[in-house]
Scaffold this motif. Structure first.
Motif, PDB file in Angstrom:
ATOM      1  N   ASP A 172       0.819  -1.208   0.000  1.00  0.00           N
ATOM      2  CA  ASP A 172       0.000   0.000   0.000  1.00  0.00           C
ATOM      3  C   ASP A 172       0.851   1.256   0.000  1.00  0.00           C
ATOM      4  N   ALA A 173       2.062   1.177   0.536  1.00  0.00           N
ATOM      5  CA  ALA A 173       2.990   2.302   0.516  1.00  0.00           C
ATOM      6  C   ALA A 173       4.405   1.764   0.652  1.00  0.00           C
ATOM      7  N   VAL A 174       5.337   2.393  -0.076  1.00  0.00           N
ATOM      8  CA  VAL A 174       6.763   2.087   0.035  1.00  0.00           C
ATOM      9  C   VAL A 174       7.453   3.425   0.254  1.00  0.00           C
ATOM     10  N   VAL A 175       7.985   3.631   1.460  1.00  0.00           N
ATOM     11  CA  VAL A 175       8.377   4.983   1.847  1.00  0.00           C
ATOM     12  C   VAL A 175       9.786   5.043   2.419  1.00  0.00           C
ATOM     13  N   ASP A 176      10.333   6.248   2.348  1.00  0.00           N
ATOM     14  CA  ASP A 176      11.575   6.576   3.028  1.00  0.00           C
ATOM     15  C   ASP A 176      11.305   6.599   4.536  1.00  0.00           C
ATOM     16  N   PRO A 177      12.289   6.206   5.370  1.00  0.00           N
ATOM     17  CA  PRO A 177      12.058   6.229   6.818  1.00  0.00           C
ATOM     18  C   PRO A 177      11.597   7.583   7.348  1.00  0.00           C
ATOM     19  N   ARG A 178      12.013   8.673   6.689  1.00  0.00           N
ATOM     20  CA  ARG A 178      11.616  10.003   7.157  1.00  0.00           C
ATOM     21  C   ARG A 178      10.120  10.234   7.042  1.00  0.00           C
ATOM     22  N   ASP A 179       9.472   9.502   6.139  1.00  0.00           N
ATOM     23  CA  ASP A 179       8.032   9.661   5.947  1.00  0.00           C
ATOM     24  C   ASP A 179       7.223   8.534   6.581  1.00  0.00           C
ATOM     25  N   ALA A 180       7.899   7.585   7.215  1.00  0.00           N
ATOM     26  CA  ALA A 180       7.225   6.354   7.633  1.00  0.00           C
ATOM     27  C   ALA A 180       6.200   6.582   8.743  1.00  0.00           C
ATOM     28  N   ARG A 181       6.543   7.376   9.748  1.00  0.00           N
ATOM     29  CA  ARG A 181       5.610   7.550  10.859  1.00  0.00           C
ATOM     30  C   ARG A 181       4.282   8.126  10.390  1.00  0.00           C
ATOM     31  N   ASP A 182       4.355   9.186   9.583  1.00  0.00           N
ATOM     32  CA  ASP A 182       3.124   9.812   9.100  1.00  0.00           C
ATOM     33  C   ASP A 182       2.340   8.864   8.205  1.00  0.00           C
ATOM     34  N   THR A 183       3.046   8.129   7.351  1.00  0.00           N
ATOM     35  CA  THR A 183       2.362   7.202   6.445  1.00  0.00           C
ATOM     36  C   THR A 183       1.665   6.093   7.226  1.00  0.00           C
ATOM     37  N   ILE A 184       2.357   5.532   8.204  1.00  0.00           N
ATOM     38  CA  ILE A 184       1.756   4.472   9.016  1.00  0.00           C
ATOM     39  C   ILE A 184       0.533   4.994   9.763  1.00  0.00           C
ATOM     40  N   ALA A 185       0.644   6.189  10.326  1.00  0.00           N
ATOM     41  CA  ALA A 185      -0.506   6.773  11.027  1.00  0.00           C
ATOM     42  C   ALA A 185      -1.679   6.971  10.081  1.00  0.00           C
TER      43      ALA A 185
END
Length: 335
Positions: free
Chosen positions: A195-208
């Motif tokens: 559903d998403a493949v993200v850089d660690p810098r964006d991971a918290r917001d994406t997971i939320a």
């Protein structure tokens, strides 16, 4: 002794001799005694986790048959060797010419006990067999803590183990978020269908965003990076599970446990290399390997992974590539 009278007497092997330095050394190859095989290598996969810790001088592994020499240096280490049986001692059950996957360091010809070799099914290519040990690590992780249907799952680290883990998790996960700092690896993971493949810098917001703010039910850490384990603690839901598949070597990992870990009652599991005791009556390493072969036969690893094939005569270059700023997903030695 069965089969053709081929009697190799010497071979080349990879030895780690100093931090960040590998070299080829000539070895004498003994003829197989009863219960032993002599195998000629076809290809072998470099482990980007435990093996690179040995290469860098960061290993803190116990002594095992897949080691020779003395830690930290000089030592040879490896466990993903694909080859063909050249000589078979009595009572091995193997025949000359059979393809085998071996728990043995990188070496062009070698003799080992037959319990460290397994037949490769016809449906599995040589390259697929070399990858199968890594897929087996992913299977072990998901046997240790399976994904329940509908769960929110995150996987950090998109080397081969992380990609295999994500691929297997995709079958049941309602939301699957993959975390990887390398842009090339993120792009290469498109086949998984996350559903998403993200850089660690964006991971918290994406997971939320994708979990309605609750965090994931299961976070599988495959990167071996301390910040990824911190991300897991910060992004896993109440009563959620963090499965640590990665090996951190001798490096210290600093974590902040407050407040998430304490207030959310996380469960943190190690997934290997042993199996959970409660699975012992039914699950063995042989069964894990069998499942790995079944799964790898369904995949075209040449299309799915950025594989750098390195002639074995140039093996030290393969380690330098994996230790570089933009490492490939996998390095395969061709003999």
């Amino acid at each position: 002794m069965s089969g053709a009278e081929v009697r190799p007497t010497g071979a080349d092997a990879v030895w780690f001799v100093a931090p960040g330095k590998a070299e080829l050394r000539h070895e004498t190859v003994a003829e197989p005694a009863p219960g032993e095989l002599t195998v000629r290598s076809v290809c072998s996969m470099v482990s980007a986790g435990s093996e690179m810790h040995v290469y860098r001088g960061e290993a803190n592994l116990p002594t095992m048959p897949i080691f020779e020499g003395n830690l930290p240096f000089p030592v040879k280490f490896g466990y993903q060797q694909v080859g063909v049986v050249e000589l078979a001692g009595a009572e091995t059950g193997f025949e000359v010419g059979e393809r085998v996957l071996c728990l043995y360091p990188h070496q062009s010809v070698f003799t080992l006990t037959s319990d460290r070799a397994v037949r490769i099914p016809d449906a599995v290519t040589d390259v697929g067999a070399a990858f199968s040990q890594l897929l087996g690590v992913a299977v072990n992780s998901l046997v240790t803590r399976p994904v329940m249907i509908g769960e929110y799952v995150a996987v950090s680290g998109l080397g081969a183990i992380g990609m295999f883990t994500a691929h297997l998790a995709r079958c049941e996960a309602s939301r699957l978020i993959l975390v990887e700092p390398n842009a090339g690896r993120r792009a290469a993971a498109a086949w998984i269908g996350a559903d998403a493949v993200v850089d660690p810098r964006d991971a918290r917001d994406t997971i939320a965003d994708l979990t309605g703010g609750q965090g994931v039910d299961l976070f599988i850490e495959c990167s071996g990076a301390g910040p990824a384990l911190q991300l897991a603690l910060d992004s896993t839901a109440v009563e959620g599970t963090i499965t640590v598949t990665a090996w951190y070597g001798a490096r210290e990992v600093s974590l902040s446990l407050s407040p998430e870990f304490h207030l959310r009652r996380h469960r943190v599991l190690s997934s290997g290399p042993s199996l959970p005791a409660d699975l012992g009556p039914r699950w063995t390493h042989a069964r894990i390997q069998s499942v790995a072969f079944e799964q790898i036969a369904k995949l075209d690893v040449d299309k799915l992974f950025n594989i750098r094939r390195i002639p074995f005569s140039d093996a030290p270059r393969g380690y330098a590539l994996l230790d570089g700023v933009d490492p490939p997903a996998a390095v395969l030695f061709a003999y």
